[in-house]
Design an enzyme around this catalytic site. Structure first.
Site, PDB file in Angstrom:
ATOM      1  N   GLY A  67       0.804  -1.212   0.000  1.00 45.15           N
ATOM      2  CA  GLY A  67       0.000   0.000   0.000  1.00 45.15           C
ATOM      3  C   GLY A  67       0.837   1.262   0.000  1.00 45.15           C
ATOM      4  O   GLY A  67       1.786   1.405  -0.768  1.00 45.15           O
ATOM      5  N   SER A  68       0.518   2.174   0.892  1.00 49.03           N
ATOM      6  CA  SER A  68       1.012   3.544   0.848  1.00 49.03           C
ATOM      7  C   SER A  68       2.521   3.678   1.020  1.00 49.03           C
ATOM      8  O   SER A  68       3.144   2.966   1.815  1.00 49.03           O
ATOM      9  CB  SER A  68       0.304   4.367   1.928  1.00 49.03           C
ATOM     10  OG  SER A  68       0.813   5.676   1.956  1.00 49.03           O
ATOM     11  N   CYS A  69       3.082   4.656   0.289  1.00 46.83           N
ATOM     12  CA  CYS A  69       4.485   5.029   0.440  1.00 46.83           C
ATOM     13  C   CYS A  69       4.745   5.716   1.777  1.00 46.83           C
ATOM     14  O   CYS A  69       5.904   5.914   2.161  1.00 46.83           O
ATOM     15  CB  CYS A  69       4.903   5.978  -0.682  1.00 46.83           C
ATOM     16  SG  CYS A  69       4.726   5.307  -2.345  1.00 46.83           S
ATOM     17  N   SER A  70       3.682   6.113   2.496  1.00 44.61           N
ATOM     18  CA  SER A  70       3.825   6.817   3.767  1.00 44.61           C
ATOM     19  C   SER A  70       4.158   5.886   4.923  1.00 44.61           C
ATOM     20  O   SER A  70       4.265   6.343   6.061  1.00 44.61           O
ATOM     21  CB  SER A  70       2.543   7.588   4.099  1.00 44.61           C
ATOM     22  OG  SER A  70       2.299   8.603   3.155  1.00 44.61           O
TER      23      SER A  70
END
Length: 588
Positions: A67-70
Site C-alpha cells: 500500500g502507501s508510500c507513507s
C-alpha cells in the site's frame, strides 16, 4: 539460510543491532499508513489478521509492507512516540519501512534491527513465540526464560559507498561541501542503494513529495530540520495532498491542534522550493511527465499511474526518499527505471463482462493487487473494453492498496502493452491466474458486508480518492443536475486547485454546490476527519476501493461501496441498496 542448530540467519537491511522480544507475526503484508496507529502501535486495518494488536516492543514479522508510500513516515512517528516494534523481519526486500528506520538513524539517532530472511526461515519465525536478534543472527528463546542481553556496540551509521559510482557533484554533496541537507540526503540515497545492490545513480527530471501529509510531530520535525539546514530542491518538485484545505480549514471548523502543524509542515516544504500543488494525483497537473521520463514520485497511486499509464519511470518511492531526491536531483538506477524490470511477472485473466459499470476497474484492481503481491502483472481479457483515464486511476489506486508492485499492464490498454508484440513479450514463461465475475462479486460483498437485505442509511458520500479529475466533476454535475439531495446526507468531493479552477469556469462546481455538495481542495480522504466527516455520521459510501479498504480503520465508520451513479442515488435517497449490481448477479 540456516546457521547453527538453534540459530537462524537473516540479511541485515539497516545497521546491525540487538533486539529481544515476543513475536507479532502474520503471513499477510501490512500497510503502515492507514493500517497502524502511529501514536500507539496498534494495527487498525480492519482487513488484516493482526487488527487490534499492538506492535510496541514486539518483533514484527510480516512478508513486507504494502500500500502507501507513507509507511516510512509512520515508522518514524512510532520511533518518536516510543511505540515502535523492537525489530522488523521481512520475507521480501522491504524498502519503504526500512527507509523509515534509516531516516530515524541518520537524523534522530534511533534504530532497530531490520532483517530480510528466506521463505524457509520466515516460516520458522512464524512458529516462534519469542526470539533474540544480534546482527544477522536470529536465536529462538523460550517465552519463560530470561536470556542475558548481549553487549552490543552502538550502531555505526558510517557506510562504505565505494561500490557506487559517484560524480564529482555527488561526492561534494556526500562530503558536505554543498551543505548539511544535501549531505544527509545523499547518505540516505546511498544507504538505500546499498540495500538494493545499486552501483550507479541517475539524473531525475521531477519529484513528487508525499511526506507533506501530517502523520504526527516526527514528519514536521523532519521537514523543519531540513529547512534549518538550508535545504533547497534542485529539480521541479510538487507536493502531495496535505492534511487540511489551506483555504477553508477555519470555516470548516478543523481542530487548530491538527491544522496548525499541518500548515507548518506544508509551509516548510514550500520554503525549500516545492510547488503548492497539494494533490495525490500529480498526473492531472500540466507538469505531468512524458513517456520515458525518469522521475521520483511518492504516493502509491501516483507511482503506479506514472509507470503504467504515462510510461514515465519511477520506483515506488518511500516517504523521505522523495525529499532526498528532490534535494539532490539524483536517484537509484534500479527498478522501473530499467526496461528489464518493467516486464510482467504473472498474467491475470478476467473475461470482459457485458453491462459492467464503473465499479469494475476498482474491484478488479483490488483483486489483481492482492494476487500480484510484489510482482508486476499483466491483465488480459479486457482488450476490447474501453477504459477511461478515470477507470485507470481507480484501478491503479485499488491495485496500490493491496500490492507493493510499482506498476501493472492491461493488455490492449496501458501504454507498454497495447501492441500484440508487446503483449506477447509480457506473456512469455509467466504463471497464470484468473479473476471471475464471482470473485468480483465476493469482493463487492466484502466491501459492503455490514449490510442486510434492507436498505442501509447513508450519512456521507465520499468522492475523490484519489482526487477527482475534471471529467469526473463534469460527470457528477450531469448526474446531480435538477436533482435534490436528501437533507440527512452529506456529499463531499476532493480535487486539486487546477481542476477546481477549470471546473468553476464551466459551471460544474456551481452545479454540484447547488445540489448541496461540498468541494474541497488540498486534502485527500486518507487524511479527512471530523468535522468534515460529520460527527453524527455512521455510514460512509464511496466509489473508491482504496477508501473502502482504509476507511473503517481511519474513520471508525461503516463503509459502503458503489459506482458514481449509485453514490448519487444514495445522496438523493439517504439510503443504499444492499444488493449486487445487475452485472455481478450472474457469477461465472
Amino acid at each position: 539460510m540456516e546457521g547453527q542448530k538453534s540459530t537462524l540467519m537473516g540479511r541485515v537491511l539497516s545497521s546491525p543491532g540487538f533486539a529481544e522480544g515476543e513475536i507479532l507475526a502474520s503471513n499477510t503484508a501490512l500497510s503502515f499508513w492507514g493500517g497502524v496507529n502511529p501514536l500507539t502501535g496498534f494495527v487498525i486495518d480492519s482487513h488484516h489478521p493482526l487488527v487490534g494488536l499492538s506492535m510496541k516492543g514486539k518483533v514484527l514479522a510480516i512478508p513486507s509492507g504494502r500500500g502507501s508510500c507513507s509507511g516510512s513516515a509512520v515508522i518514524l512517528e512510532l520511533f518518536l512516540s516510543e511505540s515502535n516494534p523492537c525489530a522488523l523481519i521481512f520475507k521480501r526486500e522491504e524498502l519503504i519501512l526500512t527507509l523509515g528506520v534509516i531516516v530515524a538513524q541518520e537524523m534522530f539517532q534511533k534504530t532497530i534491527p531490520v532483517l530480510q530472511v528466506s521463505h524457509q526461515t520466515f516460516d520458522a519465525v512464524l512458529r516462534l513465540k519469542k526470539l533474540q536478534i544480534n546482527g544477522g543472527n536470529i536465536v529462538p528463546i523460550d517465552v519463560s526464560s530470561s536470556v542475558p542481553r548481549s553487549i552490543s556496540t552502538p550502531p555505526d551509521f558510517a557506510s562504505d559507498f565505494s561500490s557506487i559510482t559517484l560524480t564529482a557533484l555527488d561526492r561534494e554533496m556526500l562530503n558536505g561541501a554543498q551543505g548539511r541537507a544535501p549531505q544527509f540526503a545523499m547518505r540516505v540515497i546511498l544507504r538505500t542503494a546499498l540495500i538494493q545492490g545499486v552501483t550507479e545513480l541517475i539524473d531525475i527530471k521531477q519529484a513528487h513529495i508525499d511526506c507533506c501529509i501530517y502523520t504526527g510531530p516526527a514528519v514536521l520535525k523532519f521537514a523543519q530540520t531540513l529547512r534549518e539546514w538550508g535545504a533547497k530542491v534542485r529539480i521541479p518538485t510538487t507536493l502531495n495532498a496535505i492534511s487540511i484545505d489551506r483555504r477553508l480549514w477555519q470555516v470548516q471548523g478543523v481542530d487548530p491542534n491538527i491544522a496548525g502543524p499541518s500548515e507548518q509542515l506544508a509551509q516548510a516544504y514550500l520554503d525549500i522550493g516545492a510547488k503548492p500543488s497539494f494533490t495525490c494525483a500529480p498526473y492531472q497537473l500540466e507538469s505531468a511527465p512524458s513517456l520515458g521520463d525518469n522521475i521520483m514520485w511518492a504516493e502509491s497511486n501516483a507511482v503506479v499511474y506514472a509507470n503504467s499509464v504515462l510510461g514515465a519511470r519511477t520506483i515506488k518511492c518511500p516517504d523521505f526518499l522523495d525529499v532526498c531526491v528532490a534535494l539532490t536531483g539524483r536517484s537509484l538506477n534500479t527498478g522501473c527505471h530499467l526496461t528489464q524490470h518493467r516486464k510482467a511477472r504473472l498474467q491475470i485473466h478476467c473475461d470482459a463482462i457485458e453491462g459492467s459499470d464503473d465499479t469494475l476497474f476498482p474491484l478488479l484492481g483490488y483483486l489483481v493487487g492482492d494476487i500480484a503481491a510484489d510482482e508486476i502483472p499483466i491483465v488480459t481479457g479486457l482488450e476490447k473494453t474501453v477504459a477511461t483515464t478515470s477507470d485507470l486511476k481507480a484501478f491503479g489506486a485499488a491495485f496500490a492498496t493491496t500490492s507493493s508492485a510499482p506498476m501493472f499492464h492491461i493488455a490492449g490498454i496501458t501504454i507498454e502493452a497495447r501492441r500484440e508484440i508487446e503483449i506477447e513479450a509480457h506473456l512469455q514463461d509467466i504463471p497464470r491466474f484468473k479473476v471471475t465475475r464471482s470473485d468480483l462479486a465476493k469482493q463487492w460483498m466484502s466491501f459492503n458486508s455490514r449490510g442486510t437485505e434492507e436498505d442501509t442509511p447513508v450519512d456521507l458520500i465520499s468522492l475523490g480518492n484519489p482526487h477527482f479529475s475534471y471529467e469526473e466533476i463534469q460527470s457528477l454535475a450531469e448526474l446531480v443536475k435538477s436533482r435534490t439531495k436528501a437533507p440527512s446526507t452529506t456529499l463531499v468531493v476532493t480535487c486539486n486547485r487546477e481542476i477546481y479552477s477549470q471546473a468553476c469556469k464551466n459551471g460544474s462546481i456551481s452545479t454540484v454546490e447547488e445540489f448541496g455538495g461540498q468541494i474541497i481542495t488540498d486534502i485527500c480522504w486518507c487524511m479527512i476527519q471530523e468535522p468534515i466527516i460529520p460527527r453524527e455520521s455512521q455510514t460512509i459510501m464511496t466509489n473508491s476501493a482504496k477508501y473502502a479498504h482504509y476507511g473503517p480503520g481511519l474513520t471508525g465508520r461503516r463503509m459502503r461501496f458503489g459506482g458514481l451513479i449509485q453514490c448519487v442515488e444514495a445522496a438523493c435517497l439517504g439510503t443504499a441498496r444492499n444488493c449486487l449490481p445487475p452485472w455481478l448477479e450472474k457469477s461465472n
